[in-house]
Design an enzyme around this catalytic site. Sequence first.
Site, PDB file in Angstrom:
ATOM      1  N   LYS A  13       0.605  -1.701  -0.107  1.00 39.81           N
ATOM      2  CA  LYS A  13       0.042  -0.120   0.121  1.00 39.81           C
ATOM      3  C   LYS A  13       0.841   1.611  -0.035  1.00 39.81           C
ATOM      4  O   LYS A  13       0.810   2.341  -0.982  1.00 39.81           O
ATOM      5  CB  LYS A  13      -0.480  -0.126   1.274  1.00 39.81           C
ATOM      6  CG  LYS A  13      -1.660  -1.040   1.550  1.00 39.81           C
ATOM      7  CD  LYS A  13      -3.239  -1.220   2.268  1.00 39.81           C
ATOM      8  CE  LYS A  13      -2.024  -0.570   3.332  1.00 39.81           C
ATOM      9  NZ  LYS A  13      -1.391  -2.475   4.383  1.00 39.81           N
ATOM     10  N   ARG A  88      -9.696   1.095   9.300  1.00 41.06           N
ATOM     11  CA  ARG A  88      -8.839  -0.779   8.625  1.00 41.06           C
ATOM     12  C   ARG A  88      -9.897  -1.492   9.838  1.00 41.06           C
ATOM     13  O   ARG A  88     -10.093  -2.844  10.212  1.00 41.06           O
ATOM     14  CB  ARG A  88      -8.024  -0.549  10.345  1.00 41.06           C
ATOM     15  CG  ARG A  88      -6.181  -0.341   9.602  1.00 41.06           C
ATOM     16  CD  ARG A  88      -5.972  -0.960   9.689  1.00 41.06           C
ATOM     17  NE  ARG A  88      -4.451  -2.336  10.392  1.00 41.06           N
ATOM     18  CZ  ARG A  88      -2.808  -1.152   9.633  1.00 41.06           C
ATOM     19  NH1 ARG A  88      -3.235  -0.287   8.800  1.00 41.06           N
ATOM     20  NH2 ARG A  88      -2.032  -1.499  10.032  1.00 41.06           N
ATOM     21  N   ARG A 127      11.788  -6.562   5.376  1.00 43.87           N
ATOM     22  CA  ARG A 127      11.592  -5.523   4.782  1.00 43.87           C
ATOM     23  C   ARG A 127      12.798  -4.400   5.519  1.00 43.87           C
ATOM     24  O   ARG A 127      12.790  -4.707   7.447  1.00 43.87           O
ATOM     25  CB  ARG A 127      10.267  -4.347   5.546  1.00 43.87           C
ATOM     26  CG  ARG A 127      10.157  -3.384   4.531  1.00 43.87           C
ATOM     27  CD  ARG A 127       7.836  -3.044   4.615  1.00 43.87           C
ATOM     28  NE  ARG A 127       7.888  -2.985   5.646  1.00 43.87           N
ATOM     29  CZ  ARG A 127       6.206  -2.495   5.820  1.00 43.87           C
ATOM     30  NH1 ARG A 127       5.659  -2.695   4.142  1.00 43.87           N
ATOM     31  NH2 ARG A 127       5.593  -2.009   6.017  1.00 43.87           N
ATOM     32  N   ARG A 162      11.659  -2.522  11.642  1.00 46.93           N
ATOM     33  CA  ARG A 162      10.561  -2.190  12.983  1.00 46.93           C
ATOM     34  C   ARG A 162      10.057  -3.407  13.711  1.00 46.93           C
ATOM     35  O   ARG A 162      10.501  -4.544  13.333  1.00 46.93           O
ATOM     36  CB  ARG A 162       8.893  -2.414  12.144  1.00 46.93           C
ATOM     37  CG  ARG A 162       9.396  -0.376  11.367  1.00 46.93           C
ATOM     38  CD  ARG A 162       8.325  -0.323  10.370  1.00 46.93           C
ATOM     39  NE  ARG A 162       6.861  -0.994  11.098  1.00 46.93           N
ATOM     40  CZ  ARG A 162       5.431  -0.562   9.955  1.00 46.93           C
ATOM     41  NH1 ARG A 162       5.864  -0.067   8.730  1.00 46.93           N
ATOM     42  NH2 ARG A 162       4.354  -1.294  10.304  1.00 46.93           N
ATOM     43  N   ARG A 173      -0.078  -9.670  13.653  1.00 50.93           N
ATOM     44  CA  ARG A 173      -0.821  -9.117  12.797  1.00 50.93           C
ATOM     45  C   ARG A 173      -1.846  -9.261  11.432  1.00 50.93           C
ATOM     46  O   ARG A 173      -2.625  -8.512  10.985  1.00 50.93           O
ATOM     47  CB  ARG A 173       0.202  -8.130  11.873  1.00 50.93           C
ATOM     48  CG  ARG A 173       0.991  -6.607  13.102  1.00 50.93           C
ATOM     49  CD  ARG A 173       2.071  -5.980  12.374  1.00 50.93           C
ATOM     50  NE  ARG A 173       1.717  -5.374  11.272  1.00 50.93           N
ATOM     51  CZ  ARG A 173       2.481  -4.589   9.484  1.00 50.93           C
ATOM     52  NH1 ARG A 173       3.786  -5.016  10.701  1.00 50.93           N
ATOM     53  NH2 ARG A 173       2.934  -3.992   9.575  1.00 50.93           N
TER      54      ARG A 173
HETATM   55  P1  AMP Z   1       1.111   0.417   9.961  1.00 53.11           P
HETATM   56  O1  AMP Z   1       2.046   0.990   8.968  1.00 53.11           O
HETATM   57  O2  AMP Z   1      -0.093   0.512   8.386  1.00 53.11           O
HETATM   58  O3  AMP Z   1       1.336  -1.601   9.519  1.00 53.11           O
HETATM   59  O4  AMP Z   1       0.413   0.565  10.745  1.00 53.11           O
HETATM   60  C1  AMP Z   1       1.418   0.144  12.342  1.00 53.11           C
HETATM   61  C2  AMP Z   1       0.515  -0.255  12.969  1.00 53.11           C
HETATM   62  O5  AMP Z   1      -0.070   1.240  13.760  1.00 53.11           O
HETATM   63  C3  AMP Z   1      -0.597  -0.717  13.301  1.00 53.11           C
HETATM   64  O6  AMP Z   1      -0.248  -2.592  13.362  1.00 53.11           O
HETATM   65  C4  AMP Z   1      -1.281  -1.044  14.128  1.00 53.11           C
HETATM   66  O7  AMP Z   1      -1.271  -0.707  15.276  1.00 53.11           O
HETATM   67  C5  AMP Z   1      -1.344   1.155  13.562  1.00 53.11           C
HETATM   68  N1  AMP Z   1      -2.143   1.511  12.841  1.00 53.11           N
HETATM   69  C6  AMP Z   1      -1.846   1.951  11.600  1.00 53.11           C
HETATM   70  N2  AMP Z   1      -3.552   2.363  11.168  1.00 53.11           N
HETATM   71  C7  AMP Z   1      -4.371   2.006  12.106  1.00 53.11           C
HETATM   72  C8  AMP Z   1      -5.889   2.184  11.686  1.00 53.11           C
HETATM   73  N3  AMP Z   1      -6.808   2.967  10.564  1.00 53.11           N
HETATM   74  N4  AMP Z   1      -6.639   1.835  12.931  1.00 53.11           N
HETATM   75  C9  AMP Z   1      -5.856   1.089  14.350  1.00 53.11           C
HETATM   76  N5  AMP Z   1      -4.508   0.729  14.139  1.00 53.11           N
HETATM   77  C10 AMP Z   1      -4.093   0.925  13.097  1.00 53.11           C
END
Ligand code: AMP
Length: 215
Positions: A13, A88, A127, A162, A173
């Site tokens: 994404k 999400r 990554r 990360r 996740r």
């Molecule tokens: P990402 O980089 O998009 O994978 O987000 C990293 C982490 O941030 C996720 O595993 C969640 O803990 C949190 N997170 C990001 N976006 C959301 C969202 N829209 N709703 C809830 N948690 C989020």
Amino acid sequence: MKLILLGAPGAGKGTVAKMLTELDGAVQISTGDILRGAVKAGTELGKQAQDFMNRGDLVPDDLIMGIMEDRLQEDDCAKGFLLDGFPRTIPQAEALKELLARIGVKLDMAVSLDVPRDVILDRLTTRRTCSNSDCQAIYNTKSSPTKVEGICDKCGSPTIQREDETVEAISHRLETYNEKTAPLTGYYEKEGLLMSVNATSSDAVVAAIKERLGN
Ligand code: AMP
């Protein structure tokens, strides 16, 4: 363009969003990046989000909607936006629908990036991300390594894995994704906004989106 990018962690994404920003000035809005920035800066939001993120759990919907309510009304969103990692959950999608109706903004579509699970696992564990929060360039130890191991090509800061990209956190996740986020494809299909694409190649995804939008 005003798009939602749906897909599992590691589906690409962020990469697709960055490529699309170069087409027409639409801004990438990544809730994950906003939250990581808040954690790093030690803000109240960051403190509330940190434990959820480290465990690979979702941050509560009300915190996320608080961020997005403000972010989507900033001036740079007028040209368009690419929502990366938001919504999400079904409650987030419903709250977004209400918010967009209230501020008079119409979505073009929700694009689901479909990638097989083994490809996702491989992509995420290899990554690496630049540790400089102003840069956050993304590398992959197999497919797009840094020129000097462990050092960002763009800004010279160390690259890191990360904390939520260990095998355990990733498995969690992906479970969270299947349970809470995967149902969004059905939601947007009913809304008549869904476009599903095979996302093994980011270039092919961008080409398919351009074609659908008539660009
Ligand atoms: P990402 O980089 O998009 O994978 O987000 C990293 C982490 O941030 C996720 O595993 C969640 O803990 C949190 N997170 C990001 N976006 C959301 C969202 N829209 N709703 C809830 N948690 C989020």
